[in-house]
Structure formats: structure tokens, C-alpha cells
Design a protein around this motif. Structure first.
Motif, short mmCIF file in Angstrom:
data_model
loop_
_atom_site.label_atom_id
_atom_site.label_comp_id
_atom_site.label_asym_id
_atom_site.label_seq_id
_atom_site.Cartn_x
_atom_site.Cartn_y
_atom_site.Cartn_z
N CYS A 84 -27.95 -42.20 56.58
CA CYS A 84 -27.30 -41.08 57.28
C CYS A 84 -26.18 -40.44 56.45
O CYS A 84 -25.78 -39.31 56.71
CB CYS A 84 -26.78 -41.53 58.64
SG CYS A 84 -25.55 -42.84 58.54
N CYS A 101 -29.95 -46.49 60.83
CA CYS A 101 -30.80 -45.58 60.04
C CYS A 101 -31.54 -46.32 58.93
O CYS A 101 -31.13 -46.31 57.78
CB CYS A 101 -29.96 -44.45 59.46
SG CYS A 101 -28.51 -45.02 58.55
N GLY A 115 -22.47 -43.99 59.09
CA GLY A 115 -22.45 -45.20 58.26
C GLY A 115 -21.86 -46.41 58.95
O GLY A 115 -21.41 -47.35 58.30
N ILE A 116 -21.87 -46.42 60.29
CA ILE A 116 -21.21 -47.49 61.04
C ILE A 116 -22.20 -48.39 61.78
O ILE A 116 -22.05 -49.61 61.80
CB ILE A 116 -20.21 -46.89 62.07
CG1 ILE A 116 -19.14 -46.06 61.35
CG2 ILE A 116 -19.55 -48.00 62.89
CD1 ILE A 116 -18.35 -45.18 62.28
N CYS A 117 -23.21 -47.80 62.41
CA CYS A 117 -24.03 -48.58 63.35
C CYS A 117 -25.16 -49.38 62.70
O CYS A 117 -25.64 -50.36 63.26
CB CYS A 117 -24.60 -47.67 64.43
SG CYS A 117 -25.92 -46.59 63.84
N GLY A 118 -25.61 -48.96 61.52
CA GLY A 118 -26.68 -49.68 60.83
C GLY A 118 -28.08 -49.37 61.32
O GLY A 118 -29.02 -50.07 60.99
N HIS A 129 -31.60 -43.86 64.49
CA HIS A 129 -30.27 -43.38 64.07
C HIS A 129 -29.37 -43.44 65.30
O HIS A 129 -29.87 -43.44 66.44
CB HIS A 129 -30.33 -41.94 63.55
CG HIS A 129 -30.87 -40.98 64.57
ND1 HIS A 129 -30.06 -40.22 65.38
CD2 HIS A 129 -32.14 -40.71 64.95
CE1 HIS A 129 -30.81 -39.51 66.19
NE2 HIS A 129 -32.08 -39.78 65.97
N ASP A 130 -28.09 -43.51 65.09
CA ASP A 130 -27.17 -43.49 66.22
C ASP A 130 -25.89 -42.78 65.80
O ASP A 130 -25.67 -41.62 66.14
CB ASP A 130 -26.91 -44.93 66.70
CG ASP A 130 -26.20 -44.96 68.04
OD1 ASP A 130 -25.83 -43.88 68.54
OD2 ASP A 130 -26.00 -46.05 68.60
N CYS A 131 -25.05 -43.46 65.02
CA CYS A 131 -23.73 -42.88 64.71
C CYS A 131 -23.79 -41.74 63.70
O CYS A 131 -22.99 -40.83 63.74
CB CYS A 131 -22.80 -43.96 64.19
SG CYS A 131 -23.25 -44.58 62.55
N ARG A 132 -24.71 -41.82 62.76
CA ARG A 132 -24.80 -40.88 61.62
C ARG A 132 -23.49 -40.85 60.83
O ARG A 132 -23.12 -39.84 60.25
CB ARG A 132 -25.22 -39.48 62.08
CG ARG A 132 -26.60 -39.46 62.70
CD ARG A 132 -27.21 -38.08 62.78
NE ARG A 132 -28.56 -38.15 63.32
CZ ARG A 132 -29.49 -37.24 63.09
NH1 ARG A 132 -29.23 -36.21 62.34
NH2 ARG A 132 -30.69 -37.36 63.63
S1 FES Z 1 -26.99 -43.81 61.82
FE1 FES Z 1 -25.40 -45.29 62.03
S2 FES Z 1 -25.24 -46.16 60.06
FE2 FES Z 1 -26.68 -44.55 59.79
#
Ligand code: FES
Length: 250
Positions: free
Chosen positions: A87, A69, A64-67, A59-62
């Protein structure tokens, strides 16, 4: 705010060489406002409290941006909701007492690193093979200085919405990366800046996709149905046409 108690069947795998297996956990102290990843955080806190190894997940952005999760939830990439990343999925979509099965993306080109974390560097290598513009486009032009019809700009923008999560691969019975690659090819092929390298780009990226071990597209449309950004398989048609035209000699 409803309290939730869940049973989770989670894929545990120590490393890429480990066989891996499902382990079952009962989790309490959850509520319906939590996101799916917050629910995983609670589970991990409970595991750490019992001196057990927490579950590795990406996970990174949580937002819906980084892809990052990447989870298959009850057999569906990113879970039961259309157009939603893991996320952005909330626990109100599950019922008290539910049993939820959680697995990593499964594809030859995405080997499991640990538990729910897979290696998606094959996507990076496809982008490195041609998913860029190397012509000098100069400094940022004034808005509307390059005339692009609105519908073309929107089509390019829709393709650029791909976050490279790999749900298309995880969902496809052939583990094809065609939706991802076609989105990345199209976002450049539709715009003037993408024209000089258009033929070379599609050739290199499609060849790299094959080399990385992704399967072939048989047009089942599963990728489009499960893509959290609802990328259309129409881009696959465009990519295939571009690929064929780029290979016509003469
Ligand atoms: S944590 Fe970045 S898109 Fe889900």
C-alpha cells in the motif's frame, strides 16, 4: 505527472478449490503518483465497467500499519522496494509500458480464498496460543516507573513493529513463520511483564507454528530482506535459544 499504461498479469482464482490461473489486463488512465493499490482500484473500475468480475485483494489501512495488503509483485513480497508495504508502494517506481506480475502469498498455511486474498488465520491461532500477557499488570504505571534499559526497550519496540503481514512466510523457500513468531515472542520476552509466562509462551507458540503447517527455518535470511518493517533474524536466534532453554529439564 506522467501517464502510465501497464500490462498486468494477475492471479485469478475463484475459490480455494479452484485451480486458478494468470489473466492479462491492459490498464490505462494511471499516473505515477498513484499507490499500487490505487492502481488496482483503477483496474477494478475498468473491469466492472466491462461487466467483468473485479479482482479480490486485501487492504485496510493503506498506511503500512495493518499488514493486510499481501501481494507478490514481480516475484517479491510487497514488490521491489525495501522496507515498504504494497500500500505504500507508488507507481513512480514502474515505467510506462511495464508488464507487472501480481500473485497472492503462496504457502500451505495461507490457503487462497479468492484471487489475491489468502487466509492468514493461522497467524491468529499462533497468537492465541500464547502471544499475550495474562498476568494482572494493574493500571497504567507512570512513565519510567518500571526501569527498563533503553537498549532493551528499543529491542522490544523493534520486535513489536511486526505487522503480521506474512511477507516473511511468502518469501521463505520453506514457508517458515519463524520471523513472525520470533518477533511476537521477543516483544514480550524482553520486558518484565513477559517473564512469568516466558517459557510456556515460546513452547506453545513454536508448537502451534509447526502444527499450522509452516516450514522450518534454514537461516537463508530472505525473510529479513523482504520484511516491510525490517525485522531482524536476530529475533529467531533469541527465540530458538529461549525454546531450547525452556525445554531443559531439572
Ligand atoms: S493496507 Fe494496511 S499495511 Fe497495507
Amino acid at each position: 505527472m506522467a501517464d502510465l499504461q501497464l500490462t498486468l498479469k494477475v492471479w485469478r482464482q475463484k475459490s480455494s478449490s479452484d485451480k486458478g490461473k494468470f489473466e492479462t489486463y491492459d490498464v490505462s488512465g494511471l499516473n505515477s503518483h498513484m499507490s499500487f493499490l490505487e492502481m488496482m482500484d483503477v483496474l477494478n473500475e475498468q473491469l466492472v465497467g466491462k461487466d467483468r468480475e473485479p479482482i479480490a485483494f486485501d487492504h485496510d489501512c493503506r498506511e503500512g500499519i495493518c499488514g493486510m495488503c499481501s501481494m507478490v509483485i514481480n516475484g517479491r513480497a510487497h514488490g521491489p522496494l525495501k522496507g515498504t508495504t504494497t500500500c505504500q508502494l507508488h507507481m513512480r517506481h514502474f515505467k510506462n509500458g511495464d508488464t507487472i506480475t501480481i500473485e497472492p502469498w503462496r504457502a500451505k498455511a495461507f490457503p487462497v480464498i479468492k484471487d489475491l486474498v489468502v487466509d492468514r488465520s493461522s497467524f491468529d491461532r499462533i497468537i492465541q496460543s500464547g502471544g499475550y500477557v495474562s498476568v494482572n499488570t494493574g493500571s497504567a504505571p507512570d512513565g519510567n516507573a518500571i526501569p527498563i534499559p533503553k537498549e532493551v526497550a528499543e529491542e522490544a519496540f523493534d520486535a513489536a513493529a511486526c505487522i503480521g503481514c506474512g511477507a516473511c512466510v511468502a518469501t521463505c523457500k520453506n514457508a517458515s513463520a519463524s520471523l513472525f513468531v520470533s518477533a511476537k515472542v521477543s516483544q514480550l520476552a524482553l520486558l518484565p511483564q513477559g517473564q512469568p509466562e516466558r517459557k510456556e509462551r515460546v513452547n506453545k507458540m513454536v508448537s502451534k507454528m509447526d502444527e499450522e503447517g509452516f516450514g522450518h527455518c534454514t537461516n537463508t535470511g530472505a525473510c529479513q530482506a523482504e520484511c516491510p518493517k525490517e525485522i531482524s533474524i536476530e529475533y529467531i536466534r533469541k527465540m530458538n535459544l529461549d525454546y531450547n532453554l525452556s525445554n531443559i529439564k531439572g
